[in-house]
Write a protein that holds these residues in place. Sequence first.
Motif, PDB file in Angstrom:
ATOM      1  N   VAL A 156     114.920 -38.511 -57.711  1.00  0.00           N
ATOM      2  CA  VAL A 156     115.791 -38.527 -56.538  1.00  0.00           C
ATOM      3  C   VAL A 156     115.068 -39.197 -55.371  1.00  0.00           C
ATOM      4  N   GLU A 157     113.768 -38.883 -55.228  1.00  0.00           N
ATOM      5  CA  GLU A 157     112.996 -39.506 -54.148  1.00  0.00           C
ATOM      6  C   GLU A 157     112.943 -41.018 -54.339  1.00  0.00           C
ATOM      7  N   LYS A 158     112.758 -41.437 -55.608  1.00  0.00           N
ATOM      8  CA  LYS A 158     112.678 -42.875 -55.889  1.00  0.00           C
ATOM      9  C   LYS A 158     113.989 -43.595 -55.539  1.00  0.00           C
ATOM     10  N   SER A 159     115.088 -42.891 -55.746  1.00  0.00           N
ATOM     11  CA  SER A 159     116.385 -43.531 -55.510  1.00  0.00           C
ATOM     12  C   SER A 159     116.788 -43.501 -54.035  1.00  0.00           C
ATOM     13  N   ALA A 160     116.021 -42.782 -53.229  1.00  0.00           N
ATOM     14  CA  ALA A 160     116.392 -42.651 -51.814  1.00  0.00           C
ATOM     15  C   ALA A 160     116.041 -43.912 -51.037  1.00  0.00           C
ATOM     16  N   THR A 161     116.847 -44.196 -50.036  1.00  0.00           N
ATOM     17  CA  THR A 161     116.607 -45.349 -49.174  1.00  0.00           C
ATOM     18  C   THR A 161     116.264 -44.823 -47.791  1.00  0.00           C
ATOM     19  N   VAL A 162     114.998 -44.940 -47.431  1.00  0.00           N
ATOM     20  CA  VAL A 162     114.530 -44.395 -46.158  1.00  0.00           C
ATOM     21  C   VAL A 162     113.769 -45.488 -45.420  1.00  0.00           C
ATOM     22  N   GLY A 163     114.185 -45.763 -44.204  1.00  0.00           N
ATOM     23  CA  GLY A 163     113.516 -46.816 -43.439  1.00  0.00           C
ATOM     24  C   GLY A 163     114.285 -47.110 -42.167  1.00  0.00           C
ATOM     25  N   SER A 164     114.046 -48.293 -41.614  1.00  0.00           N
ATOM     26  CA  SER A 164     114.803 -48.698 -40.429  1.00  0.00           C
ATOM     27  C   SER A 164     116.216 -49.088 -40.860  1.00  0.00           C
ATOM     28  N   ALA A 165     117.112 -49.183 -39.883  1.00  0.00           N
ATOM     29  CA  ALA A 165     118.490 -49.570 -40.215  1.00  0.00           C
ATOM     30  C   ALA A 165     118.501 -50.932 -40.917  1.00  0.00           C
ATOM     31  N   GLU A 166     117.659 -51.838 -40.469  1.00  0.00           N
ATOM     32  CA  GLU A 166     117.619 -53.186 -41.055  1.00  0.00           C
ATOM     33  C   GLU A 166     117.139 -53.134 -42.511  1.00  0.00           C
ATOM     34  N   GLN A 167     116.109 -52.310 -42.746  1.00  0.00           N
ATOM     35  CA  GLN A 167     115.595 -52.182 -44.127  1.00  0.00           C
ATOM     36  C   GLN A 167     116.661 -51.582 -45.051  1.00  0.00           C
ATOM     37  N   ILE A 168     117.355 -50.600 -44.518  1.00  0.00           N
ATOM     38  CA  ILE A 168     118.399 -49.951 -45.329  1.00  0.00           C
ATOM     39  C   ILE A 168     119.529 -50.943 -45.616  1.00  0.00           C
ATOM     40  N   ALA A 169     119.915 -51.704 -44.587  1.00  0.00           N
ATOM     41  CA  ALA A 169     120.992 -52.682 -44.771  1.00  0.00           C
ATOM     42  C   ALA A 169     120.605 -53.704 -45.837  1.00  0.00           C
ATOM     43  N   GLU A 170     119.352 -54.128 -45.812  1.00  0.00           N
ATOM     44  CA  GLU A 170     118.888 -55.112 -46.794  1.00  0.00           C
ATOM     45  C   GLU A 170     118.972 -54.535 -48.204  1.00  0.00           C
ATOM     46  N   GLU A 171     118.586 -53.282 -48.344  1.00  0.00           N
ATOM     47  CA  GLU A 171     118.644 -52.614 -49.650  1.00  0.00           C
ATOM     48  C   GLU A 171     120.103 -52.477 -50.119  1.00  0.00           C
ATOM     49  N   LEU A 172     120.973 -52.056 -49.203  1.00  0.00           N
ATOM     50  CA  LEU A 172     122.371 -51.830 -49.582  1.00  0.00           C
ATOM     51  C   LEU A 172     123.107 -53.132 -49.876  1.00  0.00           C
ATOM     52  N   ASP A 173     122.613 -54.209 -49.313  1.00  0.00           N
ATOM     53  CA  ASP A 173     123.262 -55.503 -49.491  1.00  0.00           C
ATOM     54  C   ASP A 173     123.293 -55.924 -50.964  1.00  0.00           C
ATOM     55  N   GLY A 174     122.420 -55.352 -51.749  1.00  0.00           N
ATOM     56  CA  GLY A 174     122.371 -55.710 -53.168  1.00  0.00           C
ATOM     57  C   GLY A 174     123.460 -55.055 -53.997  1.00  0.00           C
ATOM     58  N   TYR A 175     124.248 -54.197 -53.383  1.00  0.00           N
ATOM     59  CA  TYR A 175     125.307 -53.503 -54.133  1.00  0.00           C
ATOM     60  C   TYR A 175     126.662 -54.134 -53.834  1.00  0.00           C
ATOM     61  N   ASP A 176     127.429 -54.376 -54.886  1.00  0.00           N
ATOM     62  CA  ASP A 176     128.756 -54.962 -54.726  1.00  0.00           C
ATOM     63  C   ASP A 176     129.784 -53.828 -54.589  1.00  0.00           C
ATOM     64  N   VAL A 177     129.726 -53.154 -53.455  1.00  0.00           N
ATOM     65  CA  VAL A 177     130.598 -51.988 -53.252  1.00  0.00           C
ATOM     66  C   VAL A 177     131.363 -52.137 -51.933  1.00  0.00           C
ATOM     67  N   ASP A 178     132.418 -51.353 -51.807  1.00  0.00           N
ATOM     68  CA  ASP A 178     133.258 -51.409 -50.611  1.00  0.00           C
ATOM     69  C   ASP A 178     132.872 -50.339 -49.598  1.00  0.00           C
ATOM     70  N   LEU A 179     132.239 -49.282 -50.078  1.00  0.00           N
ATOM     71  CA  LEU A 179     131.907 -48.137 -49.230  1.00  0.00           C
ATOM     72  C   LEU A 179     130.561 -47.583 -49.649  1.00  0.00           C
ATOM     73  N   VAL A 180     129.711 -47.329 -48.677  1.00  0.00           N
ATOM     74  CA  VAL A 180     128.492 -46.564 -48.951  1.00  0.00           C
ATOM     75  C   VAL A 180     128.596 -45.256 -48.182  1.00  0.00           C
ATOM     76  N   VAL A 181     128.471 -44.153 -48.898  1.00  0.00           N
ATOM     77  CA  VAL A 181     128.439 -42.850 -48.238  1.00  0.00           C
ATOM     78  C   VAL A 181     126.972 -42.440 -48.131  1.00  0.00           C
ATOM     79  N   CYS A 182     126.476 -42.438 -46.899  1.00  0.00           N
ATOM     80  CA  CYS A 182     125.078 -42.076 -46.662  1.00  0.00           C
ATOM     81  C   CYS A 182     124.944 -40.567 -46.856  1.00  0.00           C
ATOM     82  N   ARG A 183     124.192 -40.191 -47.861  1.00  0.00           N
ATOM     83  CA  ARG A 183     124.069 -38.753 -48.138  1.00  0.00           C
ATOM     84  C   ARG A 183     122.989 -38.173 -47.235  1.00  0.00           C
ATOM     85  N   ILE A 184     123.452 -37.511 -46.194  1.00  0.00           N
ATOM     86  CA  ILE A 184     122.537 -36.928 -45.209  1.00  0.00           C
ATOM     87  C   ILE A 184     122.783 -35.429 -45.043  1.00  0.00           C
TER      88      ILE A 184
END
Lengths: 315, 197
Positions: free
Chosen positions: A255-283
């Motif tokens: 679960v830790e490995k799959s987590a995306t933790v960083g600056s907003a820009e770093q997170i956006a870059e990571e999420l950009d690789g997914y071909d999805v319409d919605l990302v639900v940030c699990r917080i």
Amino acid sequence: MDIGIGLWCLQSTATSPRSFGQAYQDLISDAQLAEANGIHSLWLSEHHGYYDGYCPALMPAAGAALAATEDIQIGTGVLLLPLHEPQRVANAANLLNEQSPNRFHLGLGMGYRPIEFEIKQQNISQRLQLMNAGLDALKSQTQTPTWVGISSEKAAERAGRRGLGLFISGAFSKEVVNTLIQAHRAAWEKSDPSEDSPPPVGLLRNLWIVDSEKERRQALDWVRSSYLVYAGLGWGADNTGVDFVSQIETSMDEVEKSATVGSAEQIAEELDGYDVDLVVCRIGYDQPPRAALTEVIERIGRELTPLFDNPGGKQ
Amino acid sequence: MRLLLDLRNTENPSERQQLAREADEYGIWGVVVTGPQGAECVEASAIATATSHVVVVVDIDGRDVHPTTLAEEISVLDQIAQRRTMVIFRGPLSSRKTISTLLNGLPFEGFILSPPPAQASIPVHSPEQIPQVDLPENPAEAAAVIDRHRDAPEAFLIVSPNNSIKELARHSVGRAASTDFPQMVADMADQIDPINH
């Protein structure tokens, strides 16, 4: 790409006890805060008969969040359809749509805890049949946008054939996520659909915005601890393919490995690789202090959402 | 006797919310709400969120639904409403017993509600236990109806909205609550602070 937040479970856990009344009031204020910061949606989650009060009735909770807000979308992520009567679910969804037009999303899943099926006097071995019958019944009874929570290619194909959206679990690797999306889309295309565009795909992601290595470690510890809740839920759950008890450390590492933790820009870059319409940030973990949760809601709205603010495109 | 304002036949959701807010503001004891089967607690939840004090009485069709599902919905509603939930249950007696047991915080066949209700116990009534009336527009006739039910004695009376909520509050809430309601004070209040319809 839309950015939502989740999962609000309304619990009072052994790790972070609180009053249930406070949990439900927090849901309302969190939905208002998310709305004020331009977040697309807030998603709720369901279980039954668990010691910590994990929300067993999402429709009234969604009704409260919708009544307290004006724009934000509220979704169930996910409602366990085999444990409900489909006609009642459709009626509730339709009323939510009437009260708050175009703001409610119906996410549906099968459930996996034997105890929950025992409580509702259902046979867990029939859950796939119950799920399919429920989806068929809902199709004719509600126009509510419907998403199906899935964890296998077969399930993704079933959702695609029905023209329903996907709601993909937070712990999968990018490779697995892309495989599920491909299976969903291929099944949709094969179904000779009348719609021009494929049904939407939503992705749950363990995620936190931080500014330093110290904050990053703290956020990852919260992500890890959240798995304790799931280990507890899985206690006694058979035939799920996961040995929750003996694999807890391994699972936390994954679960830790799959987590995306960083600056907003770093997170956006990571999420950009997914071909999805919605990302639900699990917080919606149970451990972060209230101030940390409200801060990350504000930051997701102010810092992350604008990076995806491109109507018509995915980023 | 406590008055419950009947919102079950008010079709427009925003009108229901507005009437509930007025009932909340002017001290009507409860509002009665419902919805299509399965949506009753959704409606009640929206009303509870829009108000702070008024008791939300939810009229539920309990046929063809597992009683634990209903009890879970009502319990969550009570958390949202912060202890302001009451139930009118229409359905099999066996289901009503199960629901009442669970909403009393007791286990039923090994299952206990989680979360529990916010109240110590959520009252569950059958429709027959609470009379309902359309209050006459004539004040003297309305007063006579209230007196008759209060002296019966009834614990609750469901009334349909006919005049303004403030007028109902001024003339009927105190009368329902007490045998020595000073009608003269309410009448003089109408002179000092007329209620515009």
